[in-house]
Design a protein around this motif. Structure first.
Motif, PDB file in Angstrom:
ATOM      1  N   ALA A  79       0.820  -1.218   0.000  1.00 54.04           N
ATOM      2  CA  ALA A  79       0.000   0.000   0.000  1.00 54.04           C
ATOM      3  C   ALA A  79       0.849   1.260   0.000  1.00 54.04           C
ATOM      4  CB  ALA A  79      -0.927  -0.001   1.210  1.00 54.04           C
ATOM      5  N   PHE A  80       2.110   1.121   0.421  1.00 55.38           N
ATOM      6  CA  PHE A  80       3.012   2.273   0.505  1.00 55.38           C
ATOM      7  C   PHE A  80       4.298   1.959  -0.253  1.00 55.38           C
ATOM      8  CE2 PHE A  80       0.525   2.108   4.446  1.00 55.38           C
ATOM      9  CZ  PHE A  80      -0.128   3.338   4.388  1.00 55.38           C
ATOM     10  N   SER A  81       4.762   2.944  -0.983  1.00 55.62           N
ATOM     11  CA  SER A  81       5.954   2.741  -1.809  1.00 55.62           C
ATOM     12  C   SER A  81       7.216   2.580  -0.979  1.00 55.62           C
ATOM     13  CB  SER A  81       6.114   3.912  -2.781  1.00 55.62           C
ATOM     14  OG  SER A  81       6.259   5.141  -2.055  1.00 55.62           O
ATOM     15  N   ASP A  82       7.226   3.108   0.259  1.00 54.09           N
ATOM     16  CA  ASP A  82       8.424   3.017   1.097  1.00 54.09           C
ATOM     17  C   ASP A  82       8.343   1.890   2.123  1.00 54.09           C
ATOM     18  OD1 ASP A  82       6.413   4.247   2.491  1.00 54.09           O
ATOM     19  OD2 ASP A  82       7.629   5.891   3.268  1.00 54.09           O
ATOM     20  N   VAL A  83       7.346   1.021   1.998  1.00 54.55           N
ATOM     21  CA  VAL A  83       7.249  -0.167   2.858  1.00 54.55           C
ATOM     22  C   VAL A  83       7.101  -1.388   1.931  1.00 54.55           C
ATOM     23  CG1 VAL A  83       6.089  -1.270   4.810  1.00 54.55           C
ATOM     24  CG2 VAL A  83       6.131   1.215   4.639  1.00 54.55           C
ATOM     25  N   PRO A  84       8.181  -1.850   1.358  1.00 54.13           N
ATOM     26  CA  PRO A  84       8.105  -3.000   0.452  1.00 54.13           C
ATOM     27  C   PRO A  84       7.884  -4.297   1.222  1.00 54.13           C
ATOM     28  CG  PRO A  84      10.383  -2.357   0.769  1.00 54.13           C
ATOM     29  CD  PRO A  84       9.557  -1.339   1.489  1.00 54.13           C
ATOM     30  N   LYS A  85       7.711  -5.360   0.475  1.00 50.16           N
ATOM     31  CA  LYS A  85       7.477  -6.657   1.105  1.00 50.16           C
ATOM     32  C   LYS A  85       8.673  -7.111   1.933  1.00 50.16           C
ATOM     33  CE  LYS A  85       4.445  -8.132  -2.678  1.00 50.16           C
ATOM     34  NZ  LYS A  85       4.211  -9.148  -3.742  1.00 50.16           N
ATOM     35  N   THR A  86       9.842  -6.600   1.606  1.00 52.07           N
ATOM     36  CA  THR A  86      11.045  -6.993   2.340  1.00 52.07           C
ATOM     37  C   THR A  86      11.226  -6.236   3.642  1.00 52.07           C
ATOM     38  OG1 THR A  86      12.301  -5.370   1.041  1.00 52.07           O
ATOM     39  CG2 THR A  86      12.233  -7.649   0.213  1.00 52.07           C
ATOM     40  N   ASP A  87      10.393  -5.233   3.889  1.00 51.93           N
ATOM     41  CA  ASP A  87      10.495  -4.470   5.130  1.00 51.93           C
ATOM     42  C   ASP A  87      10.120  -5.376   6.299  1.00 51.93           C
ATOM     43  OD1 ASP A  87      10.436  -1.247   6.011  1.00 51.93           O
ATOM     44  OD2 ASP A  87       9.332  -2.587   7.354  1.00 51.93           O
ATOM     45  N   PRO A  88      10.900  -5.349   7.392  1.00 50.47           N
ATOM     46  CA  PRO A  88      10.607  -6.250   8.527  1.00 50.47           C
ATOM     47  C   PRO A  88       9.246  -6.011   9.159  1.00 50.47           C
ATOM     48  CG  PRO A  88      12.272  -4.621   9.120  1.00 50.47           C
ATOM     49  CD  PRO A  88      12.095  -4.526   7.644  1.00 50.47           C
ATOM     50  N   ASP A  89       8.678  -4.819   8.984  1.00 47.20           N
ATOM     51  CA  ASP A  89       7.363  -4.525   9.570  1.00 47.20           C
ATOM     52  C   ASP A  89       6.268  -4.461   8.509  1.00 47.20           C
ATOM     53  OD1 ASP A  89       8.100  -4.171  12.381  1.00 47.20           O
ATOM     54  OD2 ASP A  89       9.240  -2.449  11.663  1.00 47.20           O
ATOM     55  N   PHE A  90       6.529  -5.045   7.348  1.00 45.79           N
ATOM     56  CA  PHE A  90       5.556  -4.998   6.254  1.00 45.79           C
ATOM     57  C   PHE A  90       4.234  -5.629   6.654  1.00 45.79           C
ATOM     58  CE2 PHE A  90       3.538  -7.325   2.737  1.00 45.79           C
ATOM     59  CZ  PHE A  90       3.194  -6.270   1.906  1.00 45.79           C
ATOM     60  N   SER A  91       4.268  -6.776   7.299  1.00 48.02           N
ATOM     61  CA  SER A  91       3.024  -7.494   7.604  1.00 48.02           C
ATOM     62  C   SER A  91       2.115  -6.679   8.513  1.00 48.02           C
ATOM     63  CB  SER A  91       3.344  -8.845   8.244  1.00 48.02           C
ATOM     64  OG  SER A  91       4.078  -8.669   9.444  1.00 48.02           O
ATOM     65  N   ALA A  92       2.695  -5.957   9.501  1.00 47.87           N
ATOM     66  CA  ALA A  92       1.871  -5.161  10.421  1.00 47.87           C
ATOM     67  C   ALA A  92       1.356  -3.901   9.742  1.00 47.87           C
ATOM     68  CB  ALA A  92       2.688  -4.806  11.659  1.00 47.87           C
ATOM     69  N   ILE A  93       2.238  -3.159   9.078  1.00 46.51           N
ATOM     70  CA  ILE A  93       1.829  -1.903   8.434  1.00 46.51           C
ATOM     71  C   ILE A  93       0.836  -2.179   7.313  1.00 46.51           C
ATOM     72  CG2 ILE A  93       2.660   0.078   7.118  1.00 46.51           C
ATOM     73  CD1 ILE A  93       5.313  -0.176   8.660  1.00 46.51           C
ATOM     74  N   GLN A  94       1.122  -3.163   6.492  1.00 52.87           N
ATOM     75  CA  GLN A  94       0.215  -3.508   5.398  1.00 52.87           C
ATOM     76  C   GLN A  94      -1.113  -4.031   5.945  1.00 52.87           C
ATOM     77  OE1 GLN A  94       0.823  -3.004   2.189  1.00 52.87           O
ATOM     78  NE2 GLN A  94      -0.929  -4.067   1.273  1.00 52.87           N
ATOM     79  N   GLY A  95      -1.053  -4.788   7.048  1.00 47.34           N
ATOM     80  CA  GLY A  95      -2.283  -5.297   7.650  1.00 47.34           C
ATOM     81  C   GLY A  95      -3.188  -4.178   8.142  1.00 47.34           C
ATOM     82  N   LEU A  96      -2.600  -3.142   8.748  1.00 47.40           N
ATOM     83  CA  LEU A  96      -3.392  -1.985   9.194  1.00 47.40           C
ATOM     84  C   LEU A  96      -4.008  -1.255   8.007  1.00 47.40           C
ATOM     85  CD1 LEU A  96      -1.019  -0.573  11.965  1.00 47.40           C
ATOM     86  CD2 LEU A  96      -3.268  -1.588  12.335  1.00 47.40           C
TER      87      LEU A  96
END
Length: 467
Positions: A318-335
């Motif tokens: 959902a955000f260009s600066d939070v890719p799938k490889t970001d360690p917090d991707f699952s939480a940020i993307q989930g929100l």
């Protein structure tokens, strides 16, 4: 001959008419003369009667007033209260005691009790009482003082705080002087034994061991507060850096292993400690998003319908600066996928960046947290509505999106996030960054007044044996 007779009769008639008119005139004159004589006689008789003298004396001026005249003068003007503008702080005044900026020292008193070596300072300020009280409540909490007691809602009592071997009492009382100034006193002593032995006043609300307290009288529900019971986490002595009012919140969430932090190394593993490291550091957006998901899911561990689903790798970021490889991707993307934070998915923002390492502001924290309390669409709001409810002087600085969450938070009474984290305040400071300890306090409770759960409830549930 007939003419002669007619002429005679006519003459006799005219003579009789003249005679009759003359008689009437004479009678009227006689009557008027008689009335005048009677009136004159009556006036003369009254002039010499006792009644006339009594009437004259009753209407005469009081001779005492003539001898001692009363002088009416305007009241003297109010005189201003003189103050001693030359008072100075004692040479050994403790520098850790905060001083109200807009106040003048008017008197320095010696020890009121030689055994306690108590010193009293009297101050005067043009600001209202609540401004002075808010200042000291905030400064004591910020500087790691322990609040022993607070004034009641009616303003009775004093604000008492201790730190190390120092005890400070701030006594507030509105004194109406010329200009409507406020007078308050600061008493301080440095005897540690006296501090330990001093009992708390009846109006004290001890915060060392928080206990359940009722909500205001217009509500019958009970407001949960952090409790240092055996089933609640103990506050570590290492947590002295945390403001006293927030310590139990942090301790409970730390015990739930919610407040996991990552070292500065890139892609480092999350670490769980017995206490929150650097609690007064600013919390980042990625940290708060991670804690928000973890706290909600831990507190609602037995209620799957209220948990936030973590995003999977197949999700489109959902955000260009939070890719799938970001360690917090699952939480940020989930929100974002749950619509709990503004994103392009919800259509609430056109900003494609999340800025994970930027600080969380006060208004952002409330905007993300409140939807997990109400579990419904936020109400419409405007600046005037927020100002009317909360009384914030800086309501005009609040973002229009955040104002909806802030207004909804007010309706949660004593369980409002703003009240729990920041206490009483008339300045929200929406753009101010949030500390880690403040962020933790906001996550201690989820839900509305009679339909929520706290971290304490979750700890108690975990401590019960499995059936």
């Amino acid at each position: 001959m007939l003419n002669i007779i007619f002429t005679q009769r006519r003459g006799n008639s005219i003579g009789q008419a003249k005679t009759s008119k003359t008689n009437k005139t004479n009678i009227l004159a006689a009557v008027n003369t008689w009335l005048a004589v009677c009136l004159l006689a009556a006036v003369t008789a009254c002039a010499n009667s006792p009644n006339s003298k009594a009437l004259e004396e009753s209407l005469a001026a009081d001779p005492k007033l003539q001898q001692n005249p009363v002088v009416f003068s305007s009241p003297p003007p109010a005189t201003a209260v003189e103050t001693n503008s030359t008072a100075k702080l004692p040479p050994d005044f403790p520098t850790e005691i905060p001083l109200y900026p807009n106040a003048q020292l008017i008197d320095v008193g010696g020890p009121t009790d030689p055994s306690q070596k108590n010193v009293r300072l009297r101050w005067e300020s043009t600001d209202p009482v609540n401004s002075v009280q808010n200042f000291y409540s905030t400064e004591f909490g910020r500087s790691n003082w322990e609040i022993v007691s607070r004034p009641t809602a009616e303003g009775q009592g004093s604000l008492v705080a201790t730190r190390d071997n120092l005890r400070v009492t701030v006594s507030l009382s509105p004194t109406q002087k010329v200009g409507g100034s406020t007078e308050f006193a600061i008493d301080y002593s440095k005897d540690s034994s006296e501090i330990a032995a001093s009992p708390q006043p009846n109006n004290s609300e001890s915060t060392a061991s928080p206990t359940p307290s009722p909500t205001p009288s217009n509500s019958e529900v009970t407001t949960p507060t952090p409790s240092a019971s055996p089933k609640s986490a103990k506050v570590s002595q290492l947590d002295t850096q945390i403001p006293q009012q927030l310590r139990q919140y942090v301790a409970d969430l730390t015990a739930l292993e919610v407040l996991k932090v990552r070292s500065t190394a890139e892609n480092a593993n999350l670490e769980t400690a017995s206490t929150l490291p650097k609690p007064n550091n600013i919390v980042t957006r990625r940290e708060y998003a991670r804690w928000l998901v973890a706290a909600n899911n831990q507190i609602y561990a037995t209620r799957q319908a209220k948990q936030i689903r973590l995003a999977v790798d197949s999700s489109e970021p959902a955000f260009s600066d939070v890719p799938k490889t970001d360690p917090d991707f699952s939480a940020i993307q989930g929100l974002a996928e749950a619509g709990l934070i503004p994103s392009a998915l919800s259509g609430e923002t056109k900003d494609a960046k999340f800025r994970p390492d930027a600080p969380v502001t006060r208004e952002t924290m409330i905007l993300w947290k409140v939807p997990l309390d109400t579990r419904q669409v936020l109400p419409t709001a405007n600046i005037d509505g927020v100002k009317e409810k909360w009384g914030f002087q800086d309501a005009s600085k609040i973002d229009s999106q955040a104002s909806r969450a802030i207004l909804a938070d007010f309706n949660n009474g004593d369980l409002a996030n703003i009240r729990r984290v920041f206490g009483f305040t008339t300045l929200f400071q929406p753009k101010k960054s949030v500390t880690r300890a403040e962020a933790a306090a906001s996550l201690w409770y989820f839900g509305v007044q009679d339909q929520g759960l706290s971290a304490k409830d979750a700890l108690e549930a975990k401590s019960q044996p499995a059936q």
